[in-house]
Design a protein around this motif. Structure first.
Motif, PDB file in Angstrom:
ATOM      1  N   ALA A 171      -4.965 -13.512   4.180  1.00  0.00           N
ATOM      2  CA  ALA A 171      -4.303 -12.711   3.925  1.00  0.00           C
ATOM      3  C   ALA A 171      -5.088 -11.160   3.340  1.00  0.00           C
ATOM      4  CB  ALA A 171      -3.747 -12.880   2.660  1.00  0.00           C
ATOM      5  N   TRP A 172      -6.477 -11.717   3.044  1.00  0.00           N
ATOM      6  CA  TRP A 172      -6.943 -10.112   2.953  1.00  0.00           C
ATOM      7  C   TRP A 172      -6.856  -9.334   3.012  1.00  0.00           C
ATOM      8  CZ3 TRP A 172     -12.677  -8.474   2.981  1.00  0.00           C
ATOM      9  CH2 TRP A 172     -13.285  -7.548   2.407  1.00  0.00           C
ATOM     10  N   ASN A 173      -6.185  -8.193   2.364  1.00  0.00           N
ATOM     11  CA  ASN A 173      -6.381  -6.703   2.979  1.00  0.00           C
ATOM     12  C   ASN A 173      -7.058  -5.527   2.917  1.00  0.00           C
ATOM     13  OD1 ASN A 173      -3.879  -5.676   4.326  1.00  0.00           O
ATOM     14  ND2 ASN A 173      -2.910  -4.715   2.457  1.00  0.00           N
ATOM     15  N   LYS A 174      -8.014  -5.625   3.812  1.00  0.00           N
ATOM     16  CA  LYS A 174      -9.280  -4.879   3.735  1.00  0.00           C
ATOM     17  C   LYS A 174      -8.511  -3.251   4.318  1.00  0.00           C
ATOM     18  CE  LYS A 174     -14.010  -4.397   5.512  1.00  0.00           C
ATOM     19  NZ  LYS A 174     -14.263  -3.674   3.929  1.00  0.00           N
ATOM     20  N   GLY A 175      -8.818  -2.789   3.250  1.00  0.00           N
ATOM     21  CA  GLY A 175      -8.879  -1.025   4.014  1.00  0.00           C
ATOM     22  C   GLY A 175      -7.594  -0.757   3.961  1.00  0.00           C
ATOM     23  N   ARG A 176      -6.649  -1.425   3.622  1.00  0.00           N
ATOM     24  CA  ARG A 176      -4.916  -1.201   3.217  1.00  0.00           C
ATOM     25  C   ARG A 176      -4.518  -1.546   1.784  1.00  0.00           C
ATOM     26  NH1 ARG A 176      -3.547   0.633   7.514  1.00  0.00           N
ATOM     27  NH2 ARG A 176      -4.430  -0.864   9.869  1.00  0.00           N
ATOM     28  N   ILE A 177      -3.541  -1.013   1.412  1.00  0.00           N
ATOM     29  CA  ILE A 177      -3.018  -0.845   0.080  1.00  0.00           C
ATOM     30  C   ILE A 177      -1.726  -1.577  -0.218  1.00  0.00           C
ATOM     31  CG2 ILE A 177      -4.028   1.521  -0.376  1.00  0.00           C
ATOM     32  CD1 ILE A 177      -2.269   2.981  -0.760  1.00  0.00           C
ATOM     33  N   HIS A 178      -1.197  -1.673   1.288  1.00  0.00           N
ATOM     34  CA  HIS A 178       0.596  -2.637   1.571  1.00  0.00           C
ATOM     35  C   HIS A 178       0.485  -3.005   2.295  1.00  0.00           C
ATOM     36  CE1 HIS A 178       5.120  -1.183   0.146  1.00  0.00           C
ATOM     37  NE2 HIS A 178       4.642  -2.468  -0.450  1.00  0.00           N
ATOM     38  N   TYR A 179       1.354  -3.946   2.493  1.00  0.00           N
ATOM     39  CA  TYR A 179       1.652  -4.407   3.742  1.00  0.00           C
ATOM     40  C   TYR A 179       2.058  -4.267   5.285  1.00  0.00           C
ATOM     41  CZ  TYR A 179       6.344  -4.961   2.547  1.00  0.00           C
ATOM     42  OH  TYR A 179       7.768  -4.871   1.706  1.00  0.00           O
ATOM     43  N   PRO A 180       2.894  -2.712   5.171  1.00  0.00           N
ATOM     44  CA  PRO A 180       3.202  -2.690   5.891  1.00  0.00           C
ATOM     45  C   PRO A 180       1.802  -2.416   7.555  1.00  0.00           C
ATOM     46  CG  PRO A 180       5.052  -1.920   4.832  1.00  0.00           C
ATOM     47  CD  PRO A 180       3.145  -2.459   3.921  1.00  0.00           C
ATOM     48  N   MET A 226      15.142  -4.970  10.862  1.00  0.00           N
ATOM     49  CA  MET A 226      14.233  -3.938  10.480  1.00  0.00           C
ATOM     50  C   MET A 226      12.377  -4.401  10.475  1.00  0.00           C
ATOM     51  SD  MET A 226      13.538   0.120   8.874  1.00  0.00           S
ATOM     52  CE  MET A 226      14.798   0.802  10.233  1.00  0.00           C
ATOM     53  N   HIS A 227      11.874  -3.858  11.193  1.00  0.00           N
ATOM     54  CA  HIS A 227      10.045  -4.304  10.498  1.00  0.00           C
ATOM     55  C   HIS A 227      10.449  -3.581   9.672  1.00  0.00           C
ATOM     56  CE1 HIS A 227       6.236  -6.430  10.962  1.00  0.00           C
ATOM     57  NE2 HIS A 227       5.805  -4.905  10.618  1.00  0.00           N
ATOM     58  N   HIS A 228       9.230  -3.979   8.343  1.00  0.00           N
ATOM     59  CA  HIS A 228       8.725  -4.213   7.240  1.00  0.00           C
ATOM     60  C   HIS A 228       8.041  -1.923   7.491  1.00  0.00           C
ATOM     61  CE1 HIS A 228       9.443  -7.387   4.811  1.00  0.00           C
ATOM     62  NE2 HIS A 228       8.532  -7.719   5.665  1.00  0.00           N
ATOM     63  N   PRO A 229       9.255  -1.090   7.081  1.00  0.00           N
ATOM     64  CA  PRO A 229       9.099  -0.296   7.707  1.00  0.00           C
ATOM     65  C   PRO A 229       7.779   0.823   7.053  1.00  0.00           C
ATOM     66  CG  PRO A 229      10.287   0.075   5.958  1.00  0.00           C
ATOM     67  CD  PRO A 229      10.432  -1.168   6.687  1.00  0.00           C
ATOM     68  N   GLN A 230       6.592   1.524   6.695  1.00  0.00           N
ATOM     69  CA  GLN A 230       5.507   1.576   6.866  1.00  0.00           C
ATOM     70  C   GLN A 230       6.543   3.465   6.274  1.00  0.00           C
ATOM     71  OE1 GLN A 230       1.513   2.739   8.468  1.00  0.00           O
ATOM     72  NE2 GLN A 230       2.818   2.262   9.742  1.00  0.00           N
ATOM     73  N   SER A 231       5.968   3.727   4.809  1.00  0.00           N
ATOM     74  CA  SER A 231       6.401   5.019   3.716  1.00  0.00           C
ATOM     75  C   SER A 231       5.250   5.991   4.469  1.00  0.00           C
ATOM     76  CB  SER A 231       6.426   4.014   2.316  1.00  0.00           C
ATOM     77  OG  SER A 231       6.897   5.533   1.170  1.00  0.00           O
ATOM     78  N   PRO A 232       6.266   7.130   4.750  1.00  0.00           N
ATOM     79  CA  PRO A 232       4.758   8.359   4.538  1.00  0.00           C
ATOM     80  C   PRO A 232       4.454   8.437   3.447  1.00  0.00           C
ATOM     81  CG  PRO A 232       7.012   9.260   5.234  1.00  0.00           C
ATOM     82  CD  PRO A 232       7.444   6.922   4.512  1.00  0.00           C
ATOM     83  N   THR A 233       4.569   8.026   1.884  1.00  0.00           N
ATOM     84  CA  THR A 233       3.766   8.194   0.683  1.00  0.00           C
ATOM     85  C   THR A 233       2.905   7.319   1.275  1.00  0.00           C
ATOM     86  OG1 THR A 233       5.577   7.351  -0.259  1.00  0.00           O
ATOM     87  CG2 THR A 233       5.772   9.302  -0.354  1.00  0.00           C
ATOM     88  N   THR A 234       3.327   5.979   0.888  1.00  0.00           N
ATOM     89  CA  THR A 234       1.983   5.199   0.724  1.00  0.00           C
ATOM     90  C   THR A 234       1.237   5.101   1.842  1.00  0.00           C
ATOM     91  OG1 THR A 234       3.210   3.898   1.983  1.00  0.00           O
ATOM     92  CG2 THR A 234       2.956   3.508  -0.419  1.00  0.00           C
ATOM     93  N   VAL A 235       1.539   5.469   3.273  1.00  0.00           N
ATOM     94  CA  VAL A 235       0.188   5.840   4.222  1.00  0.00           C
ATOM     95  C   VAL A 235      -0.611   7.189   3.565  1.00  0.00           C
ATOM     96  CG1 VAL A 235       0.349   6.270   5.916  1.00  0.00           C
ATOM     97  CG2 VAL A 235       1.720   4.849   6.079  1.00  0.00           C
ATOM     98  N   VAL A 236      -0.022   7.736   3.577  1.00  0.00           N
ATOM     99  CA  VAL A 236      -1.483   8.825   3.212  1.00  0.00           C
ATOM    100  C   VAL A 236      -2.140   9.271   1.926  1.00  0.00           C
ATOM    101  CG1 VAL A 236      -0.933  11.789   1.999  1.00  0.00           C
ATOM    102  CG2 VAL A 236       1.185  10.777   4.245  1.00  0.00           C
ATOM    103  N   LEU A 237      -1.058   8.209   1.364  1.00  0.00           N
ATOM    104  CA  LEU A 237      -1.931   8.118  -0.135  1.00  0.00           C
ATOM    105  C   LEU A 237      -3.260   6.755   0.012  1.00  0.00           C
ATOM    106  CD1 LEU A 237      -2.246   7.658  -3.032  1.00  0.00           C
ATOM    107  CD2 LEU A 237      -0.803   5.939  -3.263  1.00  0.00           C
ATOM    108  N   GLU A 238      -2.658   5.879   0.620  1.00  0.00           N
ATOM    109  CA  GLU A 238      -4.063   4.856   1.719  1.00  0.00           C
ATOM    110  C   GLU A 238      -4.849   5.987   2.357  1.00  0.00           C
ATOM    111  OE1 GLU A 238      -4.038   2.289   5.535  1.00  0.00           O
ATOM    112  OE2 GLU A 238      -3.125   1.471   3.609  1.00  0.00           O
TER     113      GLU A 238
END
Length: 364
Positions: A171-180, A226-238
């Protein structure tokens, strides 16, 4: 008797305090509008469901706001609750039996309680007190609360799930800051942390809320199915953090080990948690309270507002991991990139906001 203790590890990242340009007090207008939209639901809950006969033995009605931050939203919310109770007593001809009100403002110990209490309404009709600590543990004496309110708070987990920052874990989330948009193991790790946290939250409230008392929750989540949605804010922050890593401002390893402790539950997941707990009935669940789609175009002033709003919420968790030095550049970059990504209208979903009303069952 001393408050019930817990060994649960809790991470605390309160909203920005003070009254500055990046403070939560000056950058929470959206949350305030959602709370205002829920005002009718709160009034209906009190008038139609709150059993004031069970409160007759007490001359004090206690209201708790869990995750109150610094205002002004919390003051509007508790005033709505108090006015609804007053209206119910008046409608039943019980004006002479109207209780006194005590409002208990709760947030993490590092919350800016100084700003909160210095800005209390001068004309308030209640006694105010601060209660520091995590709402994932016990905060109040047994059967002491009549109405619990929490808005934009319980989507924050008690901590980042351990597996997502463990290099040896699937479950190591390399390169990402959230789970979607991460692998299934990352999603499962977040779901497991959410399940554990909600168990703790409901267990604590079951002890603290009187039989017949209410718990009203305003929750950023996702629709059932609904599948876990990507938030525009967290995607851009990442994306901004990875840009800074490529420039050598921060290390890529530092980004790999950073994850946001947020989980967007569905109404169905909340109902399942309530059923497992067994001490509350789900009185109402309104799934269309609000959708974060308020932007059509992004002029510069709006872009700055979006950036400041995000900073007011996430500065604490980012600063704890990366330090203070990157904040100005990070959020300046965020504001510019958000406009491009939002106008592109990519596959990003938007979290929905739902309202849930729980009632403490008449059982010990």
């Amino acid at each position: 008797m001393a408050a019930e203790q817990t060994s649960k590890t809790i991470e605390a990242y309160p909203m920005n305090g003070g009254d500055g340009v990046h403070s939560y007090a000056n950058n929470s207008s959206y949350q305030g509008r959602v709370n205002n939209a829920a005002k009718r639901l709160i009034t209906e809950a009190v008038v139609e469901i709150l059993d004031i006969e069970n409160l007759a033995s007490s001359n004090t009605l206690r209201i708790a706001d869990l995750g109150c931050s610094v205002g002004p939203n919390t003051f509007f919310a508790v005033q709505n609750i108090i006015e609804a109770v007053q209206f119910k007593y008046q409608c039943q001809g019980l004006d002479s039996q109207l209780p006194e009100f005590q409002v208990l403002f709760n947030d993490h110990t590092s919350n800016d309680f100084n700003t909160l209490f210095s800005s209390l309404p001068l004309d308030r009709k209640y006694y105010a007190a601060g209660v520091p600590g995590s709402f994932y543990s016990r905060l109040f004496p047994n059967a002491s609360l009549h109405f619990v309110f929490s808005s934009f708070s319980i989507h924050w987990l008690s901590k980042v799930p351990k597996p997502v920052v463990d290099k040896s874990s699937s479950a190591w989330n390399k390169g990402r800051i959230h789970y979607p948009n991460s692998n299934d193991e990352v999603v499962k790790a977040y779901q497991a942390q959410y399940t554990e946290d909600m168990e703790c939250f409901l267990h604590a409230r079951a002890k603290e809320v009187v039989c017949g008392g209410l718990v009203a929750l305003i929750i950023p989540g996702r629709p059932n199915g609904m599948h876990h949605p990507q938030s525009p804010t967290t995607v851009v922050l990442e994306s901004c953090l990875m840009d800074m890593a490529r420039k050598g401002i921060i290390s890529e390893e530092k980004v790999d080990s950073f994850n946001l402790p947020l989980y967007l539950m569905s109404p169905q997941e909340l109902e399942a948690a309530v059923d497992r707990n067994g001490y509350f009935s789900m009185e109402r669940i309104i799934t269309e309270l609000g959708i974060i789609t308020e932007l059509g175009t992004v002029p510069e002033t709006q872009r700055q507002k979006i950036s400041s709003s995000l900073r007011a919420v996430f500065e604490g968790v980012i600063m704890a991991h990366f330090g203070y030095e990157i904040l100005d550049e990070l959020f300046d970059s965020f504001g510019k990139k958000f406009e491009v990504e939002f106008m592109r209208k990519t596959r990003l979903g938007s979290p929905s906001i739902f309202f849930a009303l729980l009632k403490r069952k008449a059982t010990n």
